[in-house]
Design a protein around this motif. Structure first.
Motif, PDB file in Angstrom:
ATOM      1  N   ALA A 111       0.826  -1.215   0.000  1.00 36.64           N
ATOM      2  CA  ALA A 111       0.000   0.000   0.000  1.00 36.64           C
ATOM      3  C   ALA A 111       0.863   1.268   0.000  1.00 36.64           C
ATOM      4  CB  ALA A 111      -0.904   0.002   1.224  1.00 36.64           C
ATOM      5  N   ARG A 112       0.322   2.311  -0.610  1.00 37.75           N
ATOM      6  CA  ARG A 112       1.029   3.590  -0.667  1.00 37.75           C
ATOM      7  C   ARG A 112       0.010   4.661  -1.018  1.00 37.75           C
ATOM      8  NH1 ARG A 112       6.152   5.015  -4.746  1.00 37.75           N
ATOM      9  NH2 ARG A 112       6.182   7.253  -4.285  1.00 37.75           N
ATOM     10  N   GLU A 113       0.220   5.873  -0.504  1.00 36.18           N
ATOM     11  CA  GLU A 113      -0.674   6.988  -0.827  1.00 36.18           C
ATOM     12  C   GLU A 113      -0.518   7.354  -2.300  1.00 36.18           C
ATOM     13  OE1 GLU A 113      -2.989   8.661   1.171  1.00 36.18           O
ATOM     14  OE2 GLU A 113      -2.595   6.807   2.287  1.00 36.18           O
ATOM     15  N   PRO A 114      -1.585   7.852  -2.927  1.00 37.70           N
ATOM     16  CA  PRO A 114      -1.485   8.283  -4.329  1.00 37.70           C
ATOM     17  C   PRO A 114      -0.453   9.395  -4.502  1.00 37.70           C
ATOM     18  CG  PRO A 114      -3.784   8.134  -3.651  1.00 37.70           C
ATOM     19  CD  PRO A 114      -2.955   7.961  -2.411  1.00 37.70           C
ATOM     20  N   VAL A 115       0.128   9.460  -5.678  1.00 35.47           N
ATOM     21  CA  VAL A 115       1.122  10.488  -6.005  1.00 35.47           C
ATOM     22  C   VAL A 115       0.635  11.243  -7.233  1.00 35.47           C
ATOM     23  CG1 VAL A 115       3.513  10.899  -6.715  1.00 35.47           C
ATOM     24  CG2 VAL A 115       2.999   9.035  -5.117  1.00 35.47           C
ATOM     25  N   ALA A 116       0.487  12.550  -7.101  1.00 36.66           N
ATOM     26  CA  ALA A 116       0.047  13.371  -8.238  1.00 36.66           C
ATOM     27  C   ALA A 116       1.255  14.003  -8.911  1.00 36.66           C
ATOM     28  CB  ALA A 116      -0.912  14.458  -7.761  1.00 36.66           C
ATOM     29  N   MET A 117       1.343  13.845 -10.212  1.00 32.63           N
ATOM     30  CA  MET A 117       2.466  14.393 -10.980  1.00 32.63           C
ATOM     31  C   MET A 117       1.952  15.557 -11.838  1.00 32.63           C
ATOM     32  SD  MET A 117       4.677  12.089  -9.927  1.00 32.63           S
ATOM     33  CE  MET A 117       6.136  12.299 -10.952  1.00 32.63           C
ATOM     34  N   LYS A 118       2.851  16.217 -12.499  1.00 34.74           N
ATOM     35  CA  LYS A 118       2.453  17.272 -13.438  1.00 34.74           C
ATOM     36  C   LYS A 118       1.774  16.675 -14.675  1.00 34.74           C
ATOM     37  CE  LYS A 118       6.253  20.459 -12.418  1.00 34.74           C
ATOM     38  NZ  LYS A 118       7.546  20.925 -12.952  1.00 34.74           N
ATOM     39  N   GLY A 119       0.939  17.476 -15.287  1.00 32.54           N
ATOM     40  CA  GLY A 119       0.418  17.082 -16.603  1.00 32.54           C
ATOM     41  C   GLY A 119      -0.742  16.113 -16.570  1.00 32.54           C
ATOM     42  N   GLY A 120      -1.338  15.916 -15.373  1.00 32.85           N
ATOM     43  CA  GLY A 120      -2.549  15.095 -15.328  1.00 32.85           C
ATOM     44  C   GLY A 120      -2.321  13.651 -14.939  1.00 32.85           C
ATOM     45  N   THR A 121      -1.068  13.233 -14.806  1.00 34.50           N
ATOM     46  CA  THR A 121      -0.803  11.855 -14.366  1.00 34.50           C
ATOM     47  C   THR A 121      -0.891  11.770 -12.845  1.00 34.50           C
ATOM     48  OG1 THR A 121       0.703  11.454 -16.226  1.00 34.50           O
ATOM     49  CG2 THR A 121       0.890   9.980 -14.323  1.00 34.50           C
ATOM     50  N   THR A 122      -1.695  10.813 -12.363  1.00 32.22           N
ATOM     51  CA  THR A 122      -1.664  10.480 -10.934  1.00 32.22           C
ATOM     52  C   THR A 122      -1.384   8.994 -10.818  1.00 32.22           C
ATOM     53  OG1 THR A 122      -4.051  10.081 -10.989  1.00 32.22           O
ATOM     54  CG2 THR A 122      -3.321  12.255 -10.201  1.00 32.22           C
ATOM     55  N   PHE A 123      -0.578   8.621  -9.855  1.00 36.35           N
ATOM     56  CA  PHE A 123      -0.317   7.202  -9.601  1.00 36.35           C
ATOM     57  C   PHE A 123      -1.104   6.759  -8.372  1.00 36.35           C
ATOM     58  CE2 PHE A 123       3.756   8.476 -11.759  1.00 36.35           C
ATOM     59  CZ  PHE A 123       3.595   7.681 -12.887  1.00 36.35           C
ATOM     60  N   THR A 124      -1.996   5.816  -8.553  1.00 35.51           N
ATOM     61  CA  THR A 124      -2.776   5.264  -7.449  1.00 35.51           C
ATOM     62  C   THR A 124      -2.365   3.801  -7.281  1.00 35.51           C
ATOM     63  OG1 THR A 124      -4.635   6.721  -7.946  1.00 35.51           O
ATOM     64  CG2 THR A 124      -5.107   4.762  -6.613  1.00 35.51           C
ATOM     65  N   PHE A 125      -2.074   3.405  -6.073  1.00 39.49           N
ATOM     66  CA  PHE A 125      -1.529   2.079  -5.824  1.00 39.49           C
ATOM     67  C   PHE A 125      -2.641   1.151  -5.338  1.00 39.49           C
ATOM     68  CE2 PHE A 125       1.587   5.370  -5.642  1.00 39.49           C
ATOM     69  CZ  PHE A 125       2.562   4.887  -6.496  1.00 39.49           C
ATOM     70  N   VAL A 126      -2.830   0.069  -6.057  1.00 39.21           N
ATOM     71  CA  VAL A 126      -3.959  -0.829  -5.811  1.00 39.21           C
ATOM     72  C   VAL A 126      -3.435  -2.155  -5.269  1.00 39.21           C
ATOM     73  CG1 VAL A 126      -5.910  -2.037  -6.876  1.00 39.21           C
ATOM     74  CG2 VAL A 126      -5.215   0.228  -7.732  1.00 39.21           C
ATOM     75  N   THR A 127      -3.890  -2.510  -4.090  1.00 38.72           N
ATOM     76  CA  THR A 127      -3.436  -3.770  -3.483  1.00 38.72           C
ATOM     77  C   THR A 127      -4.530  -4.833  -3.500  1.00 38.72           C
ATOM     78  OG1 THR A 127      -4.104  -2.952  -1.307  1.00 38.72           O
ATOM     79  CG2 THR A 127      -1.790  -2.636  -1.926  1.00 38.72           C
ATOM     80  N   GLU A 128      -5.681  -4.503  -4.049  1.00 36.97           N
ATOM     81  CA  GLU A 128      -6.822  -5.446  -3.998  1.00 36.97           C
ATOM     82  C   GLU A 128      -6.967  -6.297  -5.255  1.00 36.97           C
ATOM     83  OE1 GLU A 128      -7.300  -2.090  -3.734  1.00 36.97           O
ATOM     84  OE2 GLU A 128      -7.331  -1.847  -1.553  1.00 36.97           O
ATOM     85  N   GLY A 129      -5.952  -6.280  -6.160  1.00 37.09           N
ATOM     86  CA  GLY A 129      -6.014  -7.180  -7.307  1.00 37.09           C
ATOM     87  C   GLY A 129      -6.524  -6.540  -8.585  1.00 37.09           C
ATOM     88  N   ILE A 130      -6.507  -7.350  -9.646  1.00 38.04           N
ATOM     89  CA  ILE A 130      -6.753  -6.807 -10.987  1.00 38.04           C
ATOM     90  C   ILE A 130      -8.191  -6.320 -11.200  1.00 38.04           C
ATOM     91  CG2 ILE A 130      -4.915  -8.193 -12.042  1.00 38.04           C
ATOM     92  CD1 ILE A 130      -7.134  -9.992 -13.255  1.00 38.04           C
ATOM     93  N   GLU A 131      -9.149  -6.974 -10.569  1.00 44.14           N
ATOM     94  CA  GLU A 131     -10.534  -6.554 -10.803  1.00 44.14           C
ATOM     95  C   GLU A 131     -10.819  -5.222 -10.140  1.00 44.14           C
ATOM     96  OE1 GLU A 131     -13.554  -9.507 -10.629  1.00 44.14           O
ATOM     97  OE2 GLU A 131     -12.263 -11.043 -11.492  1.00 44.14           O
ATOM     98  N   SER A 132     -10.241  -5.046  -8.977  1.00 45.37           N
ATOM     99  CA  SER A 132     -10.390  -3.765  -8.290  1.00 45.37           C
ATOM    100  C   SER A 132      -9.707  -2.649  -9.087  1.00 45.37           C
ATOM    101  CB  SER A 132      -9.797  -3.851  -6.882  1.00 45.37           C
ATOM    102  OG  SER A 132      -9.744  -2.575  -6.293  1.00 45.37           O
ATOM    103  N   ALA A 133      -8.526  -2.952  -9.601  1.00 46.57           N
ATOM    104  CA  ALA A 133      -7.806  -1.938 -10.398  1.00 46.57           C
ATOM    105  C   ALA A 133      -8.629  -1.545 -11.626  1.00 46.57           C
ATOM    106  CB  ALA A 133      -6.440  -2.467 -10.836  1.00 46.57           C
TER     107      ALA A 133
END
Lengths: 219, 219
Positions: A111-133
């Motif tokens: 698990a990790r908190e989301p990271v917002a980058m420039k230009g509209g990219t945000t990284f959200t970290f999903v630990t609940e598997g592919i269907e949740s993602a």
């Protein structure tokens, strides 16, 4: 209708990265040979914050592959700095302004908190598997498609789960012999594909790059 | 100029036979799905001693692939009844009149007298390695090309030795997940190919076979 799709360049012998990928060589040894066909195209240059670049049929194909993408899913391996607990300083391979420009969902066991980058990219970290993602990515995509960026194991998981709607493989005329395979899942279900289209770029490519470009695209 | 070449149908994930090939299923489980595109073509039917069959672009491609071939090389695995010492009753998978019609050189570790079949096929067993087999095949081919019939390990050996001149891969739109790979040689030399041509059969194939045909051919 929002599709789950991927668009990946593979060597003729099935590899999407060369041997020994790592921090020094994220595409593995010689892996950049796969992507010769996109370097220098306008869409590629623009996406990496530069101007100029060639406009041609390849550029259209590269642009179309990314069009109508509202969210991206990738594996921890592709995001990097893994495996294991996070080094929070790591924000991906792509600098301050990653070329995605949409929400990116990273499949991970940590698990990790989301990271917002420039230009509209945000990284959200999903630990609940592919269907949740996929569910989260669909919600974030606002009706547009969801693209799997890689790697091969993530693609294979979505394939096996029957969740993929469409994909496009660009086959580069190189043989790696070793590296990271796109499709590698002994015991996977045998799957029949329904060909949609095939694009040939052989003659022009062979002229322009001496044979190291992408000869064809099947989707 | 006599070329060393091969012409093989591969699944999109790189397999030329399904899992568990053996006497009951020489192409492995589900392996016949690769070759749907040639069944029923005139050239295929003719080669198997039958009349009739479809004449179309696929038939031309299948015919061209075999044209100008004066000799064939194959591995013991493809010839069958191996590994180990010979059961002399075994004369291949193909009946009294095999579809080759030319001298065939079988790479093996076990010496055996040549076997002459009907229709011009002779099986000669070569224990001195790939270069000797090529030399013998070239001499037998009378100026025509020498074709490697398979399997993957034989192809890979000639590739690595730099002896192959040209090849054609028909990519079938199926995913096997497991089986016998065409290209599988960790540590092999990285090779750049020079694309010659690409043939698309997507639309017609998709209509005719419901997607199980050969969408394209790259050589």
């Amino acid at each position: 209708m929002s599709k789950l799709k991927f668009d990946i360049t593979m060597s003729l012998d099935g590899f999407i990265a060369g041997p020994n990928p790592g921090p020094e060589a994220p595409l593995g040894e010689g892996g950049e040979r796969l992507h010769q066909w996109v370097y220098g195209l306008r869409s590629f240059e623009e996406r990496h914050g530069r101007g100029g670049g060639e406009t041609n049929r390849d550029d259209e194909i590269a642009e179309e592959a990314l069009a109508n993408t509202g969210a991206v899913i990738m594996g921890r391996g592709m995001f990097g700095a893994g495996p294991g607990p996070w080094d929070e300083a790591w924000e991906g391979w792509w600098g301050d302004e990653p070329p995605f420009g949409v929400p990116v969902f990273v499949l991970t066991h940590h698990a990790r908190e989301p990271v917002a980058m420039k230009g509209g990219t945000t990284f959200t970290f999903v630990t609940e598997g592919i269907e949740s993602a996929l569910e989260q990515a669909r919600a974030a995509a606002g009706g547009k498609d969801v693209a799997i960026a890689g790697g091969g194991r993530v693609v294979q998981q979505y394939l096996d789960a029957g969740l993929l709607d469409e994909f496009q493989v660009h086959v580069a005329p190189v043989l790696f012999g070793d590296g990271v395979r796109l499709f590698e899942q002994p015991g996977a279900v045998q799957i029949e594909l329904d060909p949609v289209s095939l694009l040939s770029q052989v003659e022009r490519r062979a002229r322009r790059t001496g044979g190291s470009g992408s000869p064809f695209t099947v989707c």
